[in-house]
Design a protein around this motif. Structure first.
Motif, PDB file in Angstrom:
ATOM      1  N   PHE A   1       0.613  -1.291   0.485  1.00 23.16           N
ATOM      2  CA  PHE A   1      -0.097   0.048   0.516  1.00 23.16           C
ATOM      3  C   PHE A   1       1.002   0.709   0.275  1.00 23.16           C
ATOM      4  CE2 PHE A   1      -3.441  -2.912   1.423  1.00 23.16           C
ATOM      5  CZ  PHE A   1      -4.448  -2.795   0.256  1.00 23.16           C
TER       6      PHE A   1
ATOM      7  N   SER B   1       0.965   4.818  -3.289  1.00 18.96           N
ATOM      8  CA  SER B   1       0.694   5.152  -2.403  1.00 18.96           C
ATOM      9  C   SER B   1       1.978   6.009  -3.126  1.00 18.96           C
ATOM     10  CB  SER B   1       0.094   5.636  -1.087  1.00 18.96           C
ATOM     11  OG  SER B   1      -0.857   5.249  -1.218  1.00 18.96           O
TER      12      SER B   1
ATOM     13  N   SER C   1      -2.858   7.095   4.150  1.00 18.44           N
ATOM     14  CA  SER C   1      -4.260   6.790   3.657  1.00 18.44           C
ATOM     15  C   SER C   1      -5.238   7.556   3.171  1.00 18.44           C
ATOM     16  CB  SER C   1      -4.784   5.702   4.744  1.00 18.44           C
ATOM     17  OG  SER C   1      -4.037   4.639   4.885  1.00 18.44           O
TER      18      SER C   1
ATOM     19  N   SER D   1       1.974  13.328   2.418  1.00 12.27           N
ATOM     20  CA  SER D   1       1.018  11.707   2.758  1.00 12.27           C
ATOM     21  C   SER D   1       2.614  11.523   2.351  1.00 12.27           C
ATOM     22  CB  SER D   1       1.350  11.807   0.903  1.00 12.27           C
ATOM     23  OG  SER D   1       0.377  10.555   1.293  1.00 12.27           O
TER      24      SER D   1
ATOM     25  N   GLY E   1      -5.633   4.965  -2.247  1.00 12.97           N
ATOM     26  CA  GLY E   1      -4.832   5.476  -1.668  1.00 12.97           C
ATOM     27  C   GLY E   1      -5.459   5.181   0.040  1.00 12.97           C
ATOM     28  N   VAL E   2      -6.742   5.054   0.380  1.00 13.77           N
ATOM     29  CA  VAL E   2      -7.551   5.142   1.454  1.00 13.77           C
ATOM     30  C   VAL E   2      -7.760   4.076   1.718  1.00 13.77           C
ATOM     31  CG1 VAL E   2      -8.736   7.533   0.348  1.00 13.77           C
ATOM     32  CG2 VAL E   2     -10.200   5.453   0.393  1.00 13.77           C
TER      33      VAL E   2
ATOM     34  N   PRO F   1      -6.002   1.230   3.045  1.00 13.41           N
ATOM     35  CA  PRO F   1      -4.325   0.747   4.021  1.00 13.41           C
ATOM     36  C   PRO F   1      -5.758   1.476   5.660  1.00 13.41           C
ATOM     37  CG  PRO F   1      -3.785   1.904   2.524  1.00 13.41           C
ATOM     38  CD  PRO F   1      -4.801   2.370   1.955  1.00 13.41           C
ATOM     39  N   LEU F   2      -7.355   2.233   5.874  1.00 17.17           N
ATOM     40  CA  LEU F   2      -7.515   2.683   5.977  1.00 17.17           C
ATOM     41  C   LEU F   2      -8.336   1.131   7.284  1.00 17.17           C
ATOM     42  CD1 LEU F   2      -9.450   5.539   5.782  1.00 17.17           C
ATOM     43  CD2 LEU F   2      -6.373   5.279   7.528  1.00 17.17           C
TER      44      LEU F   2
END
Length: 458
Positions: free
Chosen positions: A36, A40, A101, A123, A185-186, A188-189
């Motif tokens: 991840f 990103s 993320s 980031s 990219g969000v 991984p939350l």
């Protein structure tokens, strides 16, 4: 179940464990984190061509657009490494995964070039801590006989993330535009609960902080996960652990460490200069030769896949023959591969050259992370690994800018690749000068050998 007597030293017990279910769990979780992070980080290379058109940017401005994120990575690597040595590895990893993320997803809404650069910088601060913190933590649990292979798989997840970035870009950019890939990219939350539940804290860190009950608890968790017969762990099981005190940058340059530190910094710097100068401009360079944008993406994907394979291959060589020989061979062949890339013209030859540069050059950082994570004592292991990675990120900032400058100076396609082969050969020389080599040794043995300045195997 009655507990058996504990081993003399918990750290030696960890170093000599056979690979099992516990290690597999760490391997999968650590690799997911780095995948991840790699996604990103590298997605900018695939959205750069359409972003340049939308915002009417020059190649040099495009290089700056890339380098803002890498500047964040550089600062984050050094700063978060020191934070981790003070507060612990696990909580720091949870923090950085959440941060990169959120900021990566927020870049979707950037209204202009400047706002996008700010969000990429933020980031990057978090992404910069992923490799040094993850590799440092997992390296303290990896069996010494397979540590290089183990950690190159985890570190190689970063370049697998590049592959994912390319595939996602091929699928989404033509249909939904370049911003769509940022929303991925969000994801991984959703990994955070698993990290909190399954990732252990460093036993060496806890023992060094005199948090012995927690350290013993982690050892018992390992025993349960691996189905081992429980041991009667006590404070004496950590007899080799000195108290961890707050240390800083100056520790890395003290006698006994100074030469090794400067050489590993130089190797990181030139390797990442070449790596990012090539990888970030490759889609645009190939598109300028007449390939479609999606077609140019595929070459970057092949190169990243080669890097994932090459990192593991190099890890095997390092475990078998030692760190120095494995790295020297890789840098030599990598530099030659980069030169050849600039002279091939047919599509099959380009794919072969892309795979070769991936295997022997782009995959090397995963192996360098192994070295940086081994040579420093526990009390500032994350600090040392973080600063090495940070210096490398200085190269990742310089590389895209140099690539843009080389193009604006009128260098040909083949000359571009010749320029970026030179750092590979410099790296080979720097590795050959390492005063200490490593091969299948425990972490405490390695750090003592480095501090003593003795010559080792490999």
């Amino acid at each position: 179940m009655q507990e058996k007597a504990s081993p003399v030293c918990a750290f030696e017990w960890l170093d000599h464990l056979k690979f099992g279910r516990f290690h597999l769990r760490l391997l999968v979780l650590g690799t997911l984190i780095t995948i991840f992070a790699g996604y990103s980080s590298q997605i900018i290379a695939y959205i750069l061509p359409p972003a340049l058109k939308e915002w009417h940017l020059t190649p040099l401005e495009g290089g700056a657009m890339i380098s803002y994120g890498f500047l964040g990575l550089m600062i984050g690597a050094a700063g978060l490494g020191m934070v981790s040595d003070r507060l612990g590895r696990k909580n720091a990893i949870l923090l950085i995964v959440a941060a990169f993320s959120v900021f990566n997803g927020a870049a979707y809404f950037a209204p202009n070039f400047k706002a996008f650069c700010v969000l990429r910088f933020l980031s990057g601060l978090a992404i910069g801590g992923v490799i040094p913190l993850t590799v440092t933590l997992l390296g303290e649990f990896a069996p010494s006989k397979i540590r290089a292979r183990f950690l190159t798989v985890v570190g190689g997840g970063f370049t697998i993330g590049w592959v994912v970035a390319g595939l996602v870009s091929m699928a989404l950019v033509p249909r939904f535009g370049w911003r769509a890939v940022l929303l991925i990219g969000v994801l991984p939350l959703f990994l955070l609960p698993l990290i909190k539940a399954a990732l252990p804290e460093s036993v060496r860190f806890l023992a060094g902080k005199r948090r012995f009950p927690e350290a013993i608890g982690e050892l018992k968790n390992i025993e349960r996960a691996a189905c081992f017969e429980p041991c009667a762990w006590t404070h004496d099981s950590f007899a080799q652990s000195g108290a961890l005190t707050n240390v800083g940058f100056r520790e890395l340059l003290k006698p006994g460490l100074r030469t090794m530190t400067l050489l590993i910094w130089g190797t990181y710097l030139f390797n990442m200069l070449a790596l990012y100068g090539l990888s970030t401009w490759l889609p645009s360079l190939l598109a300028n030769t007449g390939l479609s944008l999606v077609k140019s993406y595929s070459y970057g994907i092949v190169q990243a896949m080669g890097a994932a394979v090459g990192g593991v291959l190099l890890g095997c060589l390092m475990d078998r023959f030692g760190r120095k020989l494995g790295l020297c061979v890789s840098f030599l062949v990598g530099g030659i591969s980069v030169i050849l890339f600039g002279f091939v013209t047919s599509a099959p030859a380009l794919y072969i050259a892309g795979a070769a540069t991936g295997i022997f050059m782009v995959g090397v950082p995963a192996a360098l992370h192994v070295v940086a994570g081994e040579i420093y004592p526990t009390r500032f292991r994350s600090t040392g690994a973080g600063w090495a990675y940070a210096i490398g990120r200085l190269g990742s900032i310089m590389g895209p800018l140099l690539g843009g400058a080389v193009q604006m100076a009128g260098f040909s396609f083949s000359q571009f690749f010749i320029v970026f082969s030179i750092p590979c050969f410099i790296c080979m020389i720097l590795v050959a000068l390492f005063p200490v080599g490593v091969k299948n040794e425990g972490l405490e043995t390695i750090s003592q050998k480095v501090l003593a300045g003795t010559e080792g195997k490999g």
